[in-house]
Design a protein around this motif. Sequence first.
Motif, PDB file in Angstrom:
ATOM      1  N   PRO A   1       0.851  -1.285  -0.068  1.00  0.00           N
ATOM      2  CA  PRO A   1      -0.020  -0.147  -0.051  1.00  0.00           C
ATOM      3  C   PRO A   1       0.784   1.201   0.073  1.00  0.00           C
ATOM      4  N   GLY A   2       1.893   1.297   0.848  1.00  0.00           N
ATOM      5  CA  GLY A   2       2.749   2.572   0.804  1.00  0.00           C
ATOM      6  C   GLY A   2       1.783   3.584   1.458  1.00  0.00           C
TER       7      GLY A   2
ATOM      8  N   THR B   1       1.104   3.896 -10.384  1.00  0.00           N
ATOM      9  CA  THR B   1       2.341   4.762  -9.776  1.00  0.00           C
ATOM     10  C   THR B   1       3.831   4.043  -9.959  1.00  0.00           C
ATOM     11  N   ARG B   2       3.518   2.399  -9.734  1.00  0.00           N
ATOM     12  CA  ARG B   2       4.853   1.783  -9.895  1.00  0.00           C
ATOM     13  C   ARG B   2       5.347   1.778 -11.086  1.00  0.00           C
TER      14      ARG B   2
ATOM     15  N   ILE C   1       4.977   8.233  -6.499  1.00  0.00           N
ATOM     16  CA  ILE C   1       5.728   8.157  -7.850  1.00  0.00           C
ATOM     17  C   ILE C   1       7.352   8.479  -7.470  1.00  0.00           C
ATOM     18  N   HIS C   2       7.533   9.571  -6.820  1.00  0.00           N
ATOM     19  CA  HIS C   2       8.733   9.872  -6.416  1.00  0.00           C
ATOM     20  C   HIS C   2       9.594   8.869  -5.573  1.00  0.00           C
ATOM     21  N   LEU C   3       9.013   8.216  -4.494  1.00  0.00           N
ATOM     22  CA  LEU C   3       9.493   7.587  -3.544  1.00  0.00           C
ATOM     23  C   LEU C   3      10.007   6.196  -4.116  1.00  0.00           C
ATOM     24  N   GLN C   4       9.166   5.698  -5.093  1.00  0.00           N
ATOM     25  CA  GLN C   4       9.485   4.543  -5.977  1.00  0.00           C
ATOM     26  C   GLN C   4      10.279   4.573  -6.884  1.00  0.00           C
TER      27      GLN C   4
ATOM     28  N   GLU D   1      16.238   9.292  -3.468  1.00  0.00           N
ATOM     29  CA  GLU D   1      17.047   9.899  -2.454  1.00  0.00           C
ATOM     30  C   GLU D   1      16.975  11.499  -2.662  1.00  0.00           C
ATOM     31  N   GLY D   2      16.666  12.012  -3.684  1.00  0.00           N
ATOM     32  CA  GLY D   2      16.635  13.366  -3.824  1.00  0.00           C
ATOM     33  C   GLY D   2      15.455  14.126  -3.095  1.00  0.00           C
ATOM     34  N   PRO D   3      15.322  15.330  -3.240  1.00  0.00           N
ATOM     35  CA  PRO D   3      14.198  16.157  -2.760  1.00  0.00           C
ATOM     36  C   PRO D   3      12.954  15.833  -3.278  1.00  0.00           C
ATOM     37  N   PHE D   4      11.756  16.018  -2.464  1.00  0.00           N
ATOM     38  CA  PHE D   4      10.465  16.212  -3.063  1.00  0.00           C
ATOM     39  C   PHE D   4      10.006  17.529  -2.674  1.00  0.00           C
TER      40      PHE D   4
END
Length: 458
Positions: free
Chosen positions: A135-136, A152-153, A179-182, A187-190
């Motif tokens: 789920p995340g 999103t994956r 989307i960013h976290l996967q 490792e960069g900023p959101f």
Amino acid sequence: MTTHTALIVDDEPDIRDLLEITLTRMGIETLTAPDLTTARQLLEKHQPQLCLTDMNLPDGNGIDLVHWIQQHAPATPVAVITAYGNMDTAIESLKAGAFDFVSKPVELPRLRELVNSALRLSEAEPDADPDTDEPGLLLGNSPQIRKLRNQTRKLARSQAPVFISGESGSGKELVARMIHLQGPRREGPFVAVNCGAIPSELMESEFFGHKKGSFTGAVENKEGLFRSANGGTLFLDEVADLPLAMQVKLLRAIQEKAVRPVGDTREVPVDIRVLSATHKNLPELVQEGNFRQDLFYRINVIELAVPPLRERADDIPLLASHILGRIAREYECDPAALTPDAIERLKAYDFPGNVRELENILERAFTLCDEDRISADDLHLGNGVQPAGSASGPANPGTDAPSVPEGEIDLEGFLETIERQAIEKALEATRWNKTAAAKRLGISFRALRYRLKKLGME
């Protein structure tokens, strides 16, 4: 040490040599192919961590190879080399499933960024199971939310701009974060920005930064949102609220992958992925001339629709349990549970404000319920009337209300002062016995705990 392999597909020997030398210097082994047929044969024998393909090949084009890789080697990110300025071809390749694109003449710093992003994606792949449905941040078991998680994956593996559509409060920013976290930029900023909340006269400075002394009030250098998101993701929420003049500048920044700070004469390169969202009908705004068509096509390479809460009512019990648990932790109270009739009432409600409205309803009910159980009556759905002792304020402050000052006032601050004074008097009168103070104020102990936390009076 893991050795990475890349496949280079181009019919021009000089380009193949340039790419091969650049990647070899990065410690990457290379395979080369002059056409689609050879490329497919190499892909069947090897499992490269990256494929770079030219658009024009003797026996087809790069998009044909993108489609083939999507079917036969989906774990291999593929980037397409396009002719300079041909954004239509670049967008077509991204829609087909390409990880990213690079334009001729190939700029080596840009190529290295692309390669490093692709390798980070490949390194994460062995731990990922395509059959799992973790789920995340996107909670729920409904078919709609499972489909959204799967989308999103897939989109996390691309660098394509994504336009997230959906009603207010439906969770568009959560989707952007997933989307960013996967993806390879995790490792960069959101950096999330509400485009409608920035005054138009400050937009260029907020987005692109400024140099010290470039205008009145610019007392120091400012890097701006684009550079703050460098190496990561920039999420433009409510992008439809951008004025037309700013839309032109935004389009240029996205296409050129560079920004010019206010007062500066040079452009600064930025490496970001742009995600955007709005609850408004963007195609309709384009037709009306209120949103630039070229910007719309640039940010809407792939559209992702977030379903409203009323279309996934079966997710409400799980969402409510998660929200109530978070509220209990925030206010250091015992968790509350919904009664069966409360769950049914929520599932039958239309939720025009979606998940955000559910959070507000549950936070209010949490402060009103007795014995850690929230009933249907505690929800107060369908009317704006709250009973005595509700979140609108103490029922019996035990003191005369102060007179309202003349002229303009800060109403919210004024009411907060009244509430704070009433609570202090009740606590002093009961020798700081919170249970007795809550009774004196005509509210529940839970409601008092909530207010103490909210007002910073603990």
